[in-house]
Design a protein around this motif. Structure first.
Motif, PDB file in Angstrom:
ATOM      1  N   ARG A  89       0.830  -1.209   0.000  1.00  5.72           N
ATOM      2  CA  ARG A  89       0.000   0.000   0.000  1.00  5.72           C
ATOM      3  C   ARG A  89       0.862   1.256   0.000  1.00  5.72           C
ATOM      4  N   LEU A  90       1.930   1.237   0.768  1.00  2.80           N
ATOM      5  CA  LEU A  90       2.827   2.396   0.748  1.00  2.80           C
ATOM      6  C   LEU A  90       3.478   2.559  -0.616  1.00  2.80           C
ATOM      7  N   PHE A  91       3.881   1.452  -1.239  1.00  5.02           N
ATOM      8  CA  PHE A  91       4.506   1.529  -2.558  1.00  5.02           C
ATOM      9  C   PHE A  91       3.520   2.061  -3.595  1.00  5.02           C
ATOM     10  N   VAL A  92       2.290   1.579  -3.567  1.00  6.84           N
ATOM     11  CA  VAL A  92       1.290   2.052  -4.535  1.00  6.84           C
ATOM     12  C   VAL A  92       1.001   3.532  -4.325  1.00  6.84           C
ATOM     13  N   THR A  93       0.953   3.974  -3.080  1.00  8.72           N
ATOM     14  CA  THR A  93       0.708   5.397  -2.807  1.00  8.72           C
ATOM     15  C   THR A  93       1.829   6.266  -3.360  1.00  8.72           C
ATOM     16  N   GLY A  94       3.078   5.891  -3.079  1.00 10.61           N
ATOM     17  CA  GLY A  94       4.208   6.678  -3.580  1.00 10.61           C
ATOM     18  C   GLY A  94       4.331   6.644  -5.086  1.00 10.61           C
ATOM     19  N   ALA A  95       4.150   5.462  -5.696  1.00 14.48           N
ATOM     20  CA  ALA A  95       4.261   5.357  -7.148  1.00 14.48           C
ATOM     21  C   ALA A  95       3.149   6.117  -7.857  1.00 14.48           C
ATOM     22  N   SER A  96       1.942   6.080  -7.313  1.00 16.44           N
ATOM     23  CA  SER A  96       0.839   6.808  -7.936  1.00 16.44           C
ATOM     24  C   SER A  96       1.077   8.309  -7.915  1.00 16.44           C
ATOM     25  N   PHE A  97       1.553   8.819  -6.795  1.00 11.30           N
ATOM     26  CA  PHE A  97       1.828  10.253  -6.727  1.00 11.30           C
ATOM     27  C   PHE A  97       2.981  10.636  -7.646  1.00 11.30           C
ATOM     28  N   ALA A  98       4.028   9.797  -7.706  1.00  7.27           N
ATOM     29  CA  ALA A  98       5.189  10.126  -8.532  1.00  7.27           C
ATOM     30  C   ALA A  98       4.855  10.100 -10.019  1.00  7.27           C
ATOM     31  N   LEU A  99       4.068   9.119 -10.461  1.00  8.61           N
ATOM     32  CA  LEU A  99       3.784   8.985 -11.886  1.00  8.61           C
ATOM     33  C   LEU A  99       2.668   9.917 -12.363  1.00  8.61           C
ATOM     34  N   LEU A 100       1.653  10.103 -11.534  1.00 14.07           N
ATOM     35  CA  LEU A 100       0.483  10.872 -11.984  1.00 14.07           C
ATOM     36  C   LEU A 100       0.598  12.365 -11.720  1.00 14.07           C
ATOM     37  N   ILE A 101       1.364  12.765 -10.735  1.00  9.51           N
ATOM     38  CA  ILE A 101       1.426  14.189 -10.377  1.00  9.51           C
ATOM     39  C   ILE A 101       2.847  14.737 -10.504  1.00  9.51           C
ATOM     40  N   LEU A 103       5.792  13.491 -11.808  1.00  5.49           N
ATOM     41  CA  LEU A 103       6.521  13.364 -13.073  1.00  5.49           C
ATOM     42  C   LEU A 103       6.006  14.319 -14.146  1.00  5.49           C
ATOM     43  N   PRO A 104       4.704  14.466 -14.374  1.00  2.00           N
ATOM     44  CA  PRO A 104       4.266  15.472 -15.364  1.00  2.00           C
ATOM     45  C   PRO A 104       4.699  16.891 -15.016  1.00  2.00           C
ATOM     46  N   VAL A 105       4.633  17.239 -13.722  1.00  2.00           N
ATOM     47  CA  VAL A 105       5.051  18.587 -13.327  1.00  2.00           C
ATOM     48  C   VAL A 105       6.543  18.782 -13.559  1.00  2.00           C
ATOM     49  N   ALA A 106       7.350  17.784 -13.165  1.00  2.00           N
ATOM     50  CA  ALA A 106       8.797  17.910 -13.360  1.00  2.00           C
ATOM     51  C   ALA A 106       9.188  17.863 -14.832  1.00  2.00           C
ATOM     52  N   TRP A 107       8.463  17.096 -15.651  1.00  3.86           N
ATOM     53  CA  TRP A 107       8.809  16.955 -17.070  1.00  3.86           C
ATOM     54  C   TRP A 107       8.499  18.217 -17.862  1.00  3.86           C
ATOM     55  N   PHE A 108       7.303  18.759 -17.650  1.00  7.07           N
ATOM     56  CA  PHE A 108       6.900  19.949 -18.401  1.00  7.07           C
ATOM     57  C   PHE A 108       7.326  21.248 -17.727  1.00  7.07           C
ATOM     58  N   GLY A 109       7.867  21.157 -16.525  1.00  9.68           N
ATOM     59  CA  GLY A 109       8.296  22.361 -15.827  1.00  9.68           C
ATOM     60  C   GLY A 109       9.768  22.650 -15.938  1.00  9.68           C
ATOM     61  N   ALA A 123      13.425  13.819  -9.584  1.00  8.88           N
ATOM     62  CA  ALA A 123      12.545  14.745  -8.858  1.00  8.88           C
ATOM     63  C   ALA A 123      11.199  14.103  -8.548  1.00  8.88           C
ATOM     64  N   ALA A 124      10.646  13.353  -9.502  1.00 10.77           N
ATOM     65  CA  ALA A 124       9.373  12.672  -9.265  1.00 10.77           C
ATOM     66  C   ALA A 124       9.515  11.581  -8.215  1.00 10.77           C
ATOM     67  N   LEU A 125      10.630  10.844  -8.279  1.00 12.05           N
ATOM     68  CA  LEU A 125      10.852   9.789  -7.281  1.00 12.05           C
ATOM     69  C   LEU A 125      11.004  10.365  -5.880  1.00 12.05           C
ATOM     70  N   SER A 126      11.712  11.462  -5.773  1.00 11.47           N
ATOM     71  CA  SER A 126      11.874  12.105  -4.459  1.00 11.47           C
ATOM     72  C   SER A 126      10.533  12.604  -3.923  1.00 11.47           C
ATOM     73  N   SER A 127       9.700  13.123  -4.800  1.00 11.56           N
ATOM     74  CA  SER A 127       8.378  13.590  -4.364  1.00 11.56           C
ATOM     75  C   SER A 127       7.521  12.438  -3.863  1.00 11.56           C
ATOM     76  N   GLY A 128       7.561  11.302  -4.549  1.00 15.21           N
ATOM     77  CA  GLY A 128       6.791  10.143  -4.080  1.00 15.21           C
ATOM     78  C   GLY A 128       7.248   9.649  -2.730  1.00 15.21           C
ATOM     79  N   VAL A 129       8.569   9.588  -2.530  1.00 20.11           N
ATOM     80  CA  VAL A 129       9.099   9.159  -1.224  1.00 20.11           C
ATOM     81  C   VAL A 129       8.724  10.148  -0.134  1.00 20.11           C
ATOM     82  N   PHE A 130       8.735  11.430  -0.458  1.00 22.15           N
ATOM     83  CA  PHE A 130       8.390  12.445   0.546  1.00 22.15           C
ATOM     84  C   PHE A 130       6.920  12.351   0.960  1.00 22.15           C
ATOM     85  N   VAL A 131       6.043  12.104   0.001  1.00 25.24           N
ATOM     86  CA  VAL A 131       4.613  11.979   0.325  1.00 25.24           C
ATOM     87  C   VAL A 131       4.363  10.753   1.201  1.00 25.24           C
TER      88      VAL A 131
END
Length: 259
Positions: A89-101, A103-109, A123-131
């Protein structure tokens, strides 16, 4: 014949009346000798529980009820469940935030993400771990609060609001039950959450170190204008070609020495 029968039966009638009176008086005296139980002891269906052991704490503020509510609520129930389900559950939560929110922000920003794809990914991976770390910290605080109330010998509660706080000293039976529950049910959950926080902190530290190394490597590969010997873009622009096509733009400037 009626009169003799009456006289013959009168002793039997007197004896029967005397027996009835004796039985009645004996039964009445026996009822009066029975101990009387006060009716107040049968109130609320607890005739054997003295008033001194009644818990004045409201039901929703009793530690055992707080434990039951916490163990079935989201997301605190994750920590008390199976270890595989908890990690997934923790892995799915972090991966969902990193891929859906993230990564798009870091890629287009960022500028030029196709030339440097590792930076937005980190940057996306760090954000998922932080959440995920924030969620685990929230679970740890909730379980630590309930564990402290279970292990404590007193219970702080509010009767109607924050302005009338009270303290109730647990009885020996309640204290033994709560400490048993806190030692064998809450402490293992807190240990699991501590190990999870240490692992997430190490993962976040590794991501930050990799991101800093990538930034440092790019800065080291950049050559300043002064060290390059002039304004030059390899394969596109240099001072010699510009001087031959636009000599007026270089009026007043000294020509570079010929090698």
């Amino acid at each position: 014949m009626a009169i003799p029968l009456l006289h013959l039966s009168s002793p039997f009638l007197l004896s029967s009346l005397t027996q009835k009176r004796f039985i009645y008086h004996h039964h009445y005296n026996y009822k009066n000798t029975l101990p009387k139980t006060p009716s107040s002891s049968f109130r609320n269906g607890s005739s054997n529980t003295p008033s001194e052991t009644e818990c004045p704490v409201p039901l929703d503020q009793q530690p055992i009820n707080e434990y039951q509510n916490l163990s079935t609520s989201f997301p605190f129930s994750w920590a008390s469940g199976d270890i595989v389900e908890y990690c997934s559950r923790l892995f799915v939560t972090g991966a969902s935030f990193a891929l859906l929110i993230a990564l798009p922000v870091a890629w287009f920003g960022t500028v030029g993400p196709k030339t440097e794809p590792l930076k937005p990914v980190l940057a996306a991976l760090s954000s998922g771990v932080f959440v995920v770390s924030l969620a685990v910290v929230r679970m740890y605080l909730g379980w630590a609060y309930v564990g402290n109330r279970l292990l404590s010998a007193t219970v702080e509660y509010e009767e109607t609001g924050w302005y009338d706080g009270q303290i109730w000293v647990k009885t020996a039976e309640v204290l033994a039950r709560d400490r048993l529950l806190g030692s064998f049910s809450v402490k293992p959950v807190l240990s699991r959450l501590k190990y999870t926080l240490v692992t997430l902190a190490a993962s976040l530290f590794v991501c930050v170190v990799l991101f800093i190394n990538i930034e440092g490597g790019q800065k080291g590969s950049y050559t300043p204008f002064e060290e390059a010997g002039g304004r030059a873009i390899p394969g596109v622009y240099n001072d010699d070609s510009a001087r031959s096509f636009e000599p007026d733009a270089f009026c007043g400037e000294r020509a570079p020495p010929e090698s």
